[in-house]
Design a protein around this motif. Structure first.
Motif, mmCIF file in Angstrom:
data_model
loop_
_atom_site.group_PDB
_atom_site.id
_atom_site.type_symbol
_atom_site.label_atom_id
_atom_site.label_comp_id
_atom_site.label_asym_id
_atom_site.label_seq_id
_atom_site.Cartn_x
_atom_site.Cartn_y
_atom_site.Cartn_z
ATOM 1 N N SER A 6 0.840 -1.191 0.065
ATOM 2 C CA SER A 6 0.006 0.035 0.071
ATOM 3 C C SER A 6 0.808 1.258 0.224
ATOM 4 C CB SER A 6 -0.956 -0.063 1.189
ATOM 5 O OG SER A 6 -0.250 -0.248 2.237
ATOM 6 N N ILE A 9 2.073 1.490 -3.451
ATOM 7 C CA ILE A 9 1.180 2.367 -4.412
ATOM 8 C C ILE A 9 1.114 3.913 -4.102
ATOM 9 C CG2 ILE A 9 -1.411 2.460 -4.537
ATOM 10 C CD1 ILE A 9 -1.306 -0.421 -4.413
ATOM 11 N N VAL A 10 1.267 4.373 -2.806
ATOM 12 C CA VAL A 10 1.321 5.905 -2.519
ATOM 13 C C VAL A 10 2.631 6.373 -3.304
ATOM 14 C CG1 VAL A 10 1.900 7.524 -0.512
ATOM 15 C CG2 VAL A 10 0.189 5.571 -0.372
ATOM 16 N N VAL A 11 3.827 5.904 -3.197
ATOM 17 C CA VAL A 11 4.917 6.329 -3.805
ATOM 18 C C VAL A 11 4.728 6.415 -5.441
ATOM 19 C CG1 VAL A 11 7.318 6.015 -4.042
ATOM 20 C CG2 VAL A 11 6.335 5.855 -1.916
ATOM 21 N N THR A 13 1.894 6.603 -7.081
ATOM 22 C CA THR A 13 0.875 7.463 -7.570
ATOM 23 C C THR A 13 1.605 8.846 -7.515
ATOM 24 O OG1 THR A 13 -0.817 6.132 -6.382
ATOM 25 C CG2 THR A 13 -1.446 8.338 -6.603
ATOM 26 N N GLU A 14 2.318 9.130 -6.492
ATOM 27 C CA GLU A 14 2.756 10.395 -6.393
ATOM 28 C C GLU A 14 3.817 10.735 -7.725
ATOM 29 O OE1 GLU A 14 6.015 13.470 -5.416
ATOM 30 O OE2 GLU A 14 6.412 11.372 -6.003
ATOM 31 N N LEU A 17 1.772 11.495 -10.955
ATOM 32 C CA LEU A 17 1.190 12.674 -10.692
ATOM 33 C C LEU A 17 2.094 13.695 -11.149
ATOM 34 C CD1 LEU A 17 -1.091 12.233 -7.721
ATOM 35 C CD2 LEU A 17 -1.828 12.574 -9.954
ATOM 36 N N ILE A 46 -4.243 -1.115 -9.989
ATOM 37 C CA ILE A 46 -4.844 -0.474 -8.971
ATOM 38 C C ILE A 46 -4.900 1.002 -9.151
ATOM 39 C CG2 ILE A 46 -4.791 -0.007 -6.201
ATOM 40 C CD1 ILE A 46 -3.626 -3.012 -6.303
ATOM 41 N N ILE A 47 -3.828 1.769 -9.327
ATOM 42 C CA ILE A 47 -3.595 3.162 -9.616
ATOM 43 C C ILE A 47 -4.797 3.552 -10.807
ATOM 44 C CG2 ILE A 47 -2.074 5.105 -10.224
ATOM 45 C CD1 ILE A 47 0.071 3.537 -8.959
ATOM 46 N N ASN A 49 -7.180 2.118 -11.955
ATOM 47 C CA ASN A 49 -8.843 1.899 -11.459
ATOM 48 C C ASN A 49 -9.069 3.101 -10.598
ATOM 49 O OD1 ASN A 49 -8.983 -0.199 -12.894
ATOM 50 N ND2 ASN A 49 -8.845 -1.679 -11.014
ATOM 51 N N GLY A 50 -8.073 3.601 -9.520
ATOM 52 C CA GLY A 50 -8.358 4.786 -8.766
ATOM 53 C C GLY A 50 -8.608 5.866 -9.454
ATOM 54 N N GLU A 53 -11.744 5.764 -11.472
ATOM 55 C CA GLU A 53 -13.099 5.908 -10.473
ATOM 56 C C GLU A 53 -13.268 7.572 -10.421
ATOM 57 O OE1 GLU A 53 -15.718 4.400 -9.562
ATOM 58 O OE2 GLU A 53 -15.355 2.750 -10.669
ATOM 59 N N GLU A 54 -12.140 8.319 -10.011
ATOM 60 C CA GLU A 54 -12.424 9.471 -9.412
ATOM 61 C C GLU A 54 -12.169 10.496 -10.784
ATOM 62 O OE1 GLU A 54 -12.990 10.107 -6.603
ATOM 63 O OE2 GLU A 54 -12.559 12.209 -6.447
ATOM 64 N N ILE A 56 -9.342 10.892 -12.649
ATOM 65 C CA ILE A 56 -8.164 11.773 -12.438
ATOM 66 C C ILE A 56 -7.347 11.939 -13.550
ATOM 67 C CG2 ILE A 56 -5.851 11.765 -11.210
ATOM 68 C CD1 ILE A 56 -7.562 10.558 -8.674
ATOM 69 N N MET B 1 -19.629 6.670 -3.400
ATOM 70 C CA MET B 1 -18.608 5.761 -4.072
ATOM 71 C C MET B 1 -17.790 4.857 -3.215
ATOM 72 S SD MET B 1 -14.963 7.290 -6.148
ATOM 73 C CE MET B 1 -15.265 8.717 -4.839
ATOM 74 N N LEU B 3 -14.807 2.461 -3.273
ATOM 75 C CA LEU B 3 -13.787 1.802 -3.803
ATOM 76 C C LEU B 3 -12.893 0.773 -2.909
ATOM 77 C CD1 LEU B 3 -11.874 5.213 -4.914
ATOM 78 C CD2 LEU B 3 -12.999 3.621 -6.440
ATOM 79 N N GLU B 7 -7.406 1.312 -3.824
ATOM 80 C CA GLU B 7 -7.763 2.425 -4.892
ATOM 81 C C GLU B 7 -8.125 3.654 -3.827
ATOM 82 O OE1 GLU B 7 -9.826 -0.838 -7.879
ATOM 83 O OE2 GLU B 7 -11.120 0.374 -6.848
ATOM 84 N N ILE B 9 -6.808 4.777 -1.207
ATOM 85 C CA ILE B 9 -5.494 5.390 -0.946
ATOM 86 C C ILE B 9 -4.839 6.132 -2.205
ATOM 87 C CG2 ILE B 9 -3.154 4.797 -0.491
ATOM 88 C CD1 ILE B 9 -4.183 2.672 1.626
ATOM 89 N N VAL B 10 -5.318 5.467 -3.472
ATOM 90 C CA VAL B 10 -4.626 6.172 -4.633
ATOM 91 C C VAL B 10 -5.217 7.644 -4.850
ATOM 92 C CG1 VAL B 10 -4.781 5.979 -7.033
ATOM 93 C CG2 VAL B 10 -4.063 4.227 -5.949
ATOM 94 N N VAL B 11 -6.599 7.519 -4.410
ATOM 95 C CA VAL B 11 -7.489 8.666 -4.696
ATOM 96 C C VAL B 11 -7.312 9.553 -3.572
ATOM 97 C CG1 VAL B 11 -9.611 9.786 -4.684
ATOM 98 C CG2 VAL B 11 -9.483 7.402 -6.029
ATOM 99 N N THR B 13 -4.352 9.955 -1.974
ATOM 100 C CA THR B 13 -2.764 10.550 -2.282
ATOM 101 C C THR B 13 -3.051 11.549 -3.236
ATOM 102 O OG1 THR B 13 -1.962 8.319 -1.823
ATOM 103 C CG2 THR B 13 -0.589 9.577 -3.105
ATOM 104 N N LEU B 17 -1.851 15.676 -2.766
ATOM 105 C CA LEU B 17 -0.831 16.204 -3.392
ATOM 106 C C LEU B 17 -1.278 17.318 -4.267
ATOM 107 C CD1 LEU B 17 0.745 12.936 -5.033
ATOM 108 C CD2 LEU B 17 1.895 14.611 -3.444
ATOM 109 N N ILE B 46 -0.888 5.056 6.237
ATOM 110 C CA ILE B 46 -0.111 4.590 4.832
ATOM 111 C C ILE B 46 0.381 5.545 4.231
ATOM 112 C CG2 ILE B 46 -0.461 3.053 3.244
ATOM 113 C CD1 ILE B 46 -2.687 1.637 4.861
ATOM 114 N N ILE B 56 8.759 12.727 0.192
ATOM 115 C CA ILE B 56 7.803 13.473 -0.664
ATOM 116 C C ILE B 56 7.206 14.475 0.197
ATOM 117 C CG2 ILE B 56 5.584 13.208 -1.712
ATOM 118 C CD1 ILE B 56 6.208 10.515 -2.372
#
Lengths: 284, 284
Positions: A6, A9-11, A13-14, A17, A46-47, A49-50, A53-54, A56, B1, B3, B7, B9-11, B13, B17, B46, B56
């Motif tokens: 998890s 995935i945060v890292v 995602t950053e 972006l 996963i990213i 999908n996130g 969904e949003e 982004i 929504m 998720l 996912e 956590i992606v949103v 994050t 940011l 997380i 970051i």
């Protein structure tokens, strides 16, 4: 580095972006996190999908040796409408009418968060145009030009009104200001643009249209292709409104200097977004 | 929504940011994702760990009714050094020396990705200064000023050299250019700044130091507090180098117009970053 999934995935995602519209080889993440390619692929899924969904943006994975992942920030009509309506509200808010029917916009232009959001709207409209550079003219077009260019991950070229020694050899053109009828000059460093580049023209305000015409003449001198023109706020009607590659975010009408009032309307941006969406569906 | 956790956590994050230095109530995420506060708190934990591992930025959670989460982008010395060294490499690359000992920087200033990175370096140095506005002077300081202001989530105020009708009532000052010895003007819209604001001054280039002195005089007229001064590239030595609130990212020396060569050195930025880090440790 060994992170929990998890956290990884945060890292990731950053990283996506902060590196939009850039192909990132999967091997970059594989070696960064010391993980199997299959795990990295799952993370990206996963990213993806996130983000989907949003709304982004789009995450595309390209297979093969030169493959990798590429993130394109986009937005949907609903989010664009929300951004644009808060933009129009700001224009409507406060005492903005200046002598000569000009509108005070410096505080709006000076809001980086709003500029970044408007930049995302514009970048979505031009996401398929393979823009090589965003060209603007000093001073107030610069903020939104950078916001757009940050997303497209392309350089910004700033046309100046005055000749500065810091520009080296320059190309200059004269144009007639549509509103003041005076002859004005635009100057651009000779080494700024490559022949054949695809450029997006950006300016903050259009009244008589002279600045945009001037920018187009200057672009002719550099032998580049103008793939789009963007105006943040347009005054009155313009014959350009019917040009296909011309986008304006807002429009000011019925300026009444005596009573200090004016009307603000949304530009042609939603219709342009729909056009892009339609093209995307057709190309799928 | 609804998720999946990863996912979500992606949103989250992405949201943090894109909304730096802004207090986000936990209830925002609670209602957005229809989740218990405890789950959201775990998600934030997380993200906090991921951001910490990768340097970051800082994620702080504040308890209580007015509580929430706030993300402050920062970087560590190692990452700053990498960014600054690629910046110096770019300055060293190519034929930049112009007549009069000026350096061509437009392509560097025009790179949004680099500007955003330099902005992150500068924002880290001033993260504890409670900056209310970033003030710059047209034209080339604008890109990095926006990059800094985007992170600090504060407005940018642009001082102009020419009086435009679109500014409304303005305050003007004259100053003597340090390099040309000519008298120049700086103009700022009267409604731009509130008395007592804490401002960060930003300019791209310093030669004689006249522009920065001019900016300071103008800020005096607005009765604001200058909490920092930032120069991207400085030429030669400056007595300002010993000022505590003055930051310069690079320095150009030994300009040899005959041979077309010059030396580029790192400014006082690493030392400033260390100072902030030391303050942070002391305040813990």
């Amino acid at each position: 580095m060994k992170l929990k999934r998890s956290e990884r995935i945060v890292v990731m995602t950053e990283y996506l972006l902060n590196n939009p519209n850039k192909l990132i080889p999967l091997t970059y993440f594989v070696s960064k996190f010391n993980q199997a390619k299959s795990s990295i692929s799952e993370d990206i899924h996963i990213i993806k999908n996130g983000f989907k969904e949003e709304n982004i943006g789009e995450v595309k994975t390209l297979a093969g040796v030169s493959g990798g992942v590429i993130f394109t920030p986009t937005l949907v009509e609903e989010d664009a409408k929300e951004i644009l309506s808060s933009f129009l509200d700001k224009i409507n808010d406060g005492n903005r009418l200046l002598a000569g029917g000009y509108i005070f916009m410096s505080d709006i232009i000076g809001d980086p968060s709003l500029m970044n959001k408007l930049g995302r709207v514009v970048a979505t409209v031009y996401k398929n145009k393979e823009v090589d550079a965003v060209v603007t003219v000093a001073t107030k077009g610069i903020p939104v030009a950078y916001a757009i260019a940050s997303i497209l991950n392309k350089p910004v070229i700033i046309i100046r009104r005055d000749n500065k020694v810091t520009e080296g050899t320059t190309v200059a053109i004269n144009y007639v200001s549509g509103s003041t009828k005076k002859i004005e000059t635009m100057i651009l460093s000779k080494r700024s643009l490559n022949t054949g580049s695809k450029v997006l023209l950006v300016d903050d305000f259009m009244r008589g249209g002279g600045v945009l015409t001037g920018m187009e003449s200057l672009m002719n001198e550099f032998d580049v292709n103008v793939v789009g023109k963007v105006i943040i706020t347009q005054c009155f009607d313009s014959p350009r409104e019917h040009e296909d590659d011309y986008l304006y975010l807002s429009k000011i009408e019925n300026i009444d200097e005596f009573n200090g009032t004016f009307d603000v309307k949304l530009g042609n941006v939603i219709e342009k977004l729909r056009q892009v969406e339609k093209e995307d569906v057709e190309n799928e």
